[in-house]
Design an enzyme around this catalytic site. Sequence first.
Site, PDB file in Angstrom:
ATOM      1  N   ILE A 134      20.740  39.312  49.912  1.00  0.00           N
ATOM      2  CA  ILE A 134      19.609  39.068  49.008  1.00  0.00           C
ATOM      3  C   ILE A 134      20.073  38.635  47.624  1.00  0.00           C
ATOM      4  CG2 ILE A 134      18.111  40.664  50.241  1.00  0.00           C
ATOM      5  CD1 ILE A 134      18.704  42.733  48.072  1.00  0.00           C
ATOM      6  N   GLY A 155      30.614  41.102  43.769  1.00  0.00           N
ATOM      7  CA  GLY A 155      30.403  40.977  45.207  1.00  0.00           C
ATOM      8  C   GLY A 155      28.977  40.598  45.526  1.00  0.00           C
ATOM      9  N   VAL A 178      25.168  41.289  47.479  1.00  0.00           N
ATOM     10  CA  VAL A 178      24.187  42.368  47.582  1.00  0.00           C
ATOM     11  C   VAL A 178      23.435  42.196  48.895  1.00  0.00           C
ATOM     12  CG1 VAL A 178      22.207  43.524  46.533  1.00  0.00           C
ATOM     13  CG2 VAL A 178      23.986  42.513  45.088  1.00  0.00           C
ATOM     14  N   LYS A 182      25.702  46.920  47.358  1.00  0.00           N
ATOM     15  CA  LYS A 182      26.606  45.960  46.700  1.00  0.00           C
ATOM     16  C   LYS A 182      28.009  46.182  47.248  1.00  0.00           C
ATOM     17  CE  LYS A 182      28.113  44.381  42.148  1.00  0.00           C
ATOM     18  NZ  LYS A 182      28.003  44.582  40.682  1.00  0.00           N
ATOM     19  N   ASP A 187      26.742  42.867  28.263  1.00  0.00           N
ATOM     20  CA  ASP A 187      26.506  41.682  29.102  1.00  0.00           C
ATOM     21  C   ASP A 187      25.021  41.573  29.416  1.00  0.00           C
ATOM     22  OD1 ASP A 187      27.102  39.385  30.481  1.00  0.00           O
ATOM     23  OD2 ASP A 187      27.754  40.422  32.318  1.00  0.00           O
TER      24      ASP A 187
END
Length: 921
Positions: A29, A35, A37, A50, A147
């Site tokens: 998705i 990585g 999900v 994840k 972030d």
Amino acid sequence: MSKLFQDSNKRMSRIVDYDEIKFDPLSIIGSGGFGKVYQGVLNGKEIGIKKITISDNDPNRDILLKFLEREIYTLKMLSHPNVIKFYGIAEKERSLFLLTELVSGGDLHWYIKNKSIDITWKLKVKIARDIAASMAYLHENGVIHRDLKSTNLLVAENWVIKVCDMGLARKMDKSEKSKMTICGTDDWMAPEVLIGEEYDASCDVFSFGMVLIELITRENLTPRIRNEDLGVDQKFFLSKVPADCPKELLRLVSECCKVAPSGRPSASNILGLLEYILESELIVNSGGDYEPPLRSFKPPELHLPLNEKNNNNKNNNNNNNNNNNNNNNNNNNNNNNNNNNNNNNNNNNNNNLGNSGNIYDDFSFPRPYQPDDSAVDNINNNGNDDSHFSFPRPYQPGQSNINGGVNNNNSNDESHFSFPRPYQPGQSNINGCVNNNNNNSNNNNDSHFSFPRPHQTSVVILNDRGEEEPLVVSQKDQLEHDLEGGDDNEEDEMKQLKSQLNYSKFSFPRPYQSSKIISFNETELLSFPRPWNPESEENNNNKNNNNNEKSLLEDPKYSFPRPYNPDSDSNLSFKSTAKVITNPTPLTTTTTTTTATATTTSSSSTNSKVTTNSTSLPTTTTTTTTTTATTSSSSLSSIGKPPQSTYKVPTTINPSTSQRVITIPSRIVTSTATAQPKSRSNSNPPKPTVVISNSNNNFNDIVKPSSTIVNQNKTTTQPTTLINAPQKVTTPVNKQIQPLHKSNESVTVAATTATTPTTATSTTIKSSPTTPTSTNQNIEQIKITTPKDEDENKSETNDGGGDTVSHRRSRSLDIKNSTKAIIKKFEELTRFSSQQSNLVHQPSSSSSSTKQPPTSQFLQNPRMEAKLSFAQETLVFEKSPSTSPKSLDIPTSSSLTSNSNSSIPAPSSPTKKTFWNKPKK
């Protein structure tokens, strides 16, 4: 404890057994910083998984483990509605699985860039409020996200925003700044982070302001939005802001994006402002509380229904049986059955595997084509039987049967969403195997998404009845129509060409090529204009004359601009105006003869008055004399001035006629008739003009150098001859006194100069030697000179003769008054000389000599000299001792040294002698 974090001092709680997690590896998705999900289930609850895989050979292994450990540690200690919830971690085969709550709406960035989704201003303020709430919660707990951006903000149900991806989050002291790692995304990073300075939680406020800019403009952030101070370019930002944007949001962006960290508001202050805006309803929202639907991520079904699988297997078995029967006609039925069974078993297994991968449902993940190479002997390539949402891929040509197998190539059975491709011709079987290639049958069946080709216009022609209703036919039919309409001689060639034209709708489009030759006259007006061609013009004119048609090129409006053709084009007519300046043309030499008779008489009264009248010149034409007229071209330098001309008329003198020479100046003008003669022909030569100028009270009371004085002697009865010739005289500057000779019979007046001689004209009048002398005094010689004109601007040089001529306007043109003034001067001269002669000298006894003495003899005799100056003019006069008739010279200048017609030579060494002495008492 996890094997990945066995060296860590931190306690990794909430470790979940991997067997408790259920998820499909294909149910992806999204993807994060470390990585992918997946959607899964934990204890009957949907979760987001994840997956993070770090290999042992990864050079960044230690760094990745550091940030992963920090994210896990941060997430397990946070719990807020606007922060993603953490459930635990699981590990399998050196891969770590982070278990969080499932947010099915996706990230906020997808909604921002998709402008088809209507996001109202009120909803934007709600989104900003949720982000500010999460940011205030993190800062209160001493966590800096570092972030914060739209891709790390997930949209949950009811448009609730949740902050995720805490991989770069850092826990720090609230009241201190520290120099930390430069991390984050450039477009959202604060200036102090970019340049490597110390920073604190205010860096997240700057990133929040950049997210607000994304919400307001709904455009991706670019480096153009930043100025040279790494802040926000307000001018560029305001140019992208919609007109209905609330002022409160613009003010908030300006405060959050300040370059100085101390000038930015805190997250708690931002949250209070946004809540106040929502509660007070300061933003007028026309859409109300409308919230657009969220993006759905339903996992795909991994397998097809059983009935659909069986149908596919049956079709494949039938195809294989047919192919095997064709290949093995000489074999037994038992062998065929065994082969069919074996092939069917193999094909069933292969097709089942292929079908499970190639036939997707509506939500399968797009992926490129992967051919199945497991069955080499018998390839049933159904790769092009794509589903409606299969990944577009290029055309795969039919694979040849290398090992002698059967090749069923159904590559041209295109789906509606197959990759557009050009026409592929049928491939031959390399090893001679049977190739059931259906390219020929399917080439003409275009798919809706076949290879794009240019537009082919239809051709409009008239029907056979000649009606104006056009018939629209296809390109192929029109071409066949043109081919069939050829001549009989070309029938074989056209048929051969027609047989070669095998059009396919999969073939690459070609431009229309008609075999019909279109005449030039039919497309003349639409063709490119061309220059005039005389040969083709004549042919076209002849042809058009025969056909009673008008040539199109005959009209210059449609032809290319071409040079003028005198044969066919009409005469050019144009108007032009020019100012005509009359330039005298040099005259050629003409011949004429003029015989002039002049009667010169002189008389003196008792008081010694000399009367001078103009000479009448009756002329006759003969055939023995010539007239030469020359005009200097340099005289044109001054327009309006007549050219210099000299007329020379030599004549034959009768024995009884004496010769008189008169030189006429060329620039003497007394009227417009003589300024520029109308004709220079033999029959109309210009007549000499007598001009005598005089004034009463100034120094110009002299005879001009352009004057001609003619004395008429009453006692002369025989006519004289006029000879006109140019003469050279000097321009007088200083006058010399010449000796005066006085006798009872004649008086001679002479004037010379002592300067360098220059060109001038002179007039000499010689009386007849047979003229009887008179008892009165006869004027034998008169020379009148004038000084150079004092006004240099008004003087001009005669190019023809070199005369220095004054062009002052004549003060009087009355000959009678001027003549009287001259006569009066001569009377004074005569009276003065007579008195001086009686007082000082004795009369000369040699007055009866017939030969005039030279001038040098006059200078040696002081007794014969006299002078008188009047009006700046020095006149030297003398009385000749001889009583014989003398010649009368009237020069216009002072020197006669270069004059061949002069009767008195110039003195070689003139000596100044004055006859005037005071009488002794």
